[in-house]
Scaffold this motif. Structure first.
Motif, mmCIF file in Angstrom:
data_model
loop_
_atom_site.group_PDB
_atom_site.id
_atom_site.type_symbol
_atom_site.label_atom_id
_atom_site.label_comp_id
_atom_site.label_asym_id
_atom_site.label_seq_id
_atom_site.Cartn_x
_atom_site.Cartn_y
_atom_site.Cartn_z
ATOM 1 N N THR A 69 35.107 49.918 42.489
ATOM 2 C CA THR A 69 34.062 50.458 41.642
ATOM 3 C C THR A 69 34.735 51.202 40.496
ATOM 4 O OG1 THR A 69 32.037 51.799 41.622
ATOM 5 C CG2 THR A 69 33.874 52.622 42.945
ATOM 6 N N THR A 70 33.960 51.605 39.516
ATOM 7 C CA THR A 70 34.534 52.289 38.360
ATOM 8 C C THR A 70 34.357 53.798 38.493
ATOM 9 O OG1 THR A 70 32.446 51.970 37.164
ATOM 10 C CG2 THR A 70 34.177 50.341 36.828
ATOM 11 N N ALA A 71 35.471 54.502 38.364
ATOM 12 C CA ALA A 71 35.413 55.961 38.394
ATOM 13 C C ALA A 71 35.016 56.512 37.030
ATOM 14 C CB ALA A 71 36.758 56.532 38.824
ATOM 15 N N LEU A 80 39.693 52.595 37.924
ATOM 16 C CA LEU A 80 39.224 51.961 39.148
ATOM 17 C C LEU A 80 39.381 52.882 40.350
ATOM 18 C CD1 LEU A 80 40.949 48.480 38.702
ATOM 19 C CD2 LEU A 80 38.612 49.110 38.060
ATOM 20 N N ARG A 81 38.513 52.679 41.326
ATOM 21 C CA ARG A 81 38.684 53.347 42.614
ATOM 22 C C ARG A 81 38.147 52.438 43.711
ATOM 23 N NH1 ARG A 81 34.162 58.238 42.372
ATOM 24 N NH2 ARG A 81 32.298 56.904 42.387
ATOM 25 N N LEU A 88 42.745 53.885 47.113
ATOM 26 C CA LEU A 88 43.404 52.765 46.451
ATOM 27 C C LEU A 88 44.882 53.097 46.237
ATOM 28 C CD1 LEU A 88 42.625 50.005 45.223
ATOM 29 C CD2 LEU A 88 42.293 51.190 43.048
ATOM 30 N N SER A 89 45.759 52.158 46.639
ATOM 31 C CA SER A 89 47.196 52.385 46.477
ATOM 32 C C SER A 89 47.816 51.516 45.391
ATOM 33 C CB SER A 89 47.927 52.155 47.807
ATOM 34 O OG SER A 89 47.703 50.840 48.288
#
Length: 204
Positions: A69-71, A80-81, A88-89
């Protein structure tokens, strides 16, 4: 005891043969019914096992998905997140081959930068109106780290963009508008086919 006539003896034998035939038919029918019952029970067990296996596979797939999803979104880039229950790595982001944009990898800061696409997209849309909007499919492999280890998923997303007046030397600028998941899975070949189909649709 009354002696039977030959005709009566023949009739008696015929009656016995009929009873034997009936008994054999009943026995065969019983075997057939038993076999059908066994097969039906076996098939029910197989169907139940297949349903359980499919459910387990779907649950496993759900647990290992890493939807994005978009942060935050601005014209310069999209942060992104992970929408999963793990941070997320890394991400590997691939673009349609026709655009000539190199694969990008994010580790510390997970962003899609508008500058990655600005030059080819401005060239592609040159000659039209200054203000234009569209979308380009991209392939993202997202990895996150959970308590049970790393999870990774590849999916195709639609990256929405726009051009507007005000670029360098009074030209046009290119910016990003958002990101929407198109489908799970995919590879470079499917990404290129998706881009070609979108280009043909836009041209029609």
């Amino acid at each position: 005891m009354t002696d039977e006539t030959p005709a009566e003896k023949a009739e008696s034998r015929a009656i016995r043969r009929r009873w034997i035939s009936i008994g054999e038919a009943v026995a065969v029918a019983g075997v057939v019914i038993a076999g059908l019952t066994f097969w039906s029970d076996y098939q029910d067990r197989q169907d139940a096992a297949a349903d359980k296996a499919a459910t387990r596979a779907e649950q496993s797939a759900q647990r290992h998905r890493v939807p994005l999803t978009t942060a935050s979104v601005d014209k310069r880039g999209i942060e992104l997140r992970s929408a999963a229950d793990c941070p997320l790595s890394s991400t590997e982001i691939r673009f349609p081959t026709a655009l000539g944009v190199d694969q990008q990898t994010t580790v510390a800061s997970h962003r899609i930068e508008a500058d990655w696409l600005a030059r080819p997209m401005l060239k592609l849309t040159d000659g039209g109106a200054d203000r234009r909007e569209g979308r380009v499919p991209i392939l993202i492999t997202a990895t996150c780290t959970a308590d049970d280890g790393d999870r990774s998923e590849t999916a195709i997303y639609d990256l929405f963009w726009k051009t507007e007046p005000g670029g360098l030397l009074g030209g046009r600028s290119f910016g990003l508008r958002g990101l929407v998941r198109r489908r799970s899975g995919g590879d470079q070949r499917l990404l290129d086919a998706t881009w070609t189909a979108a280009a043909l649709e836009a041209a029609s």
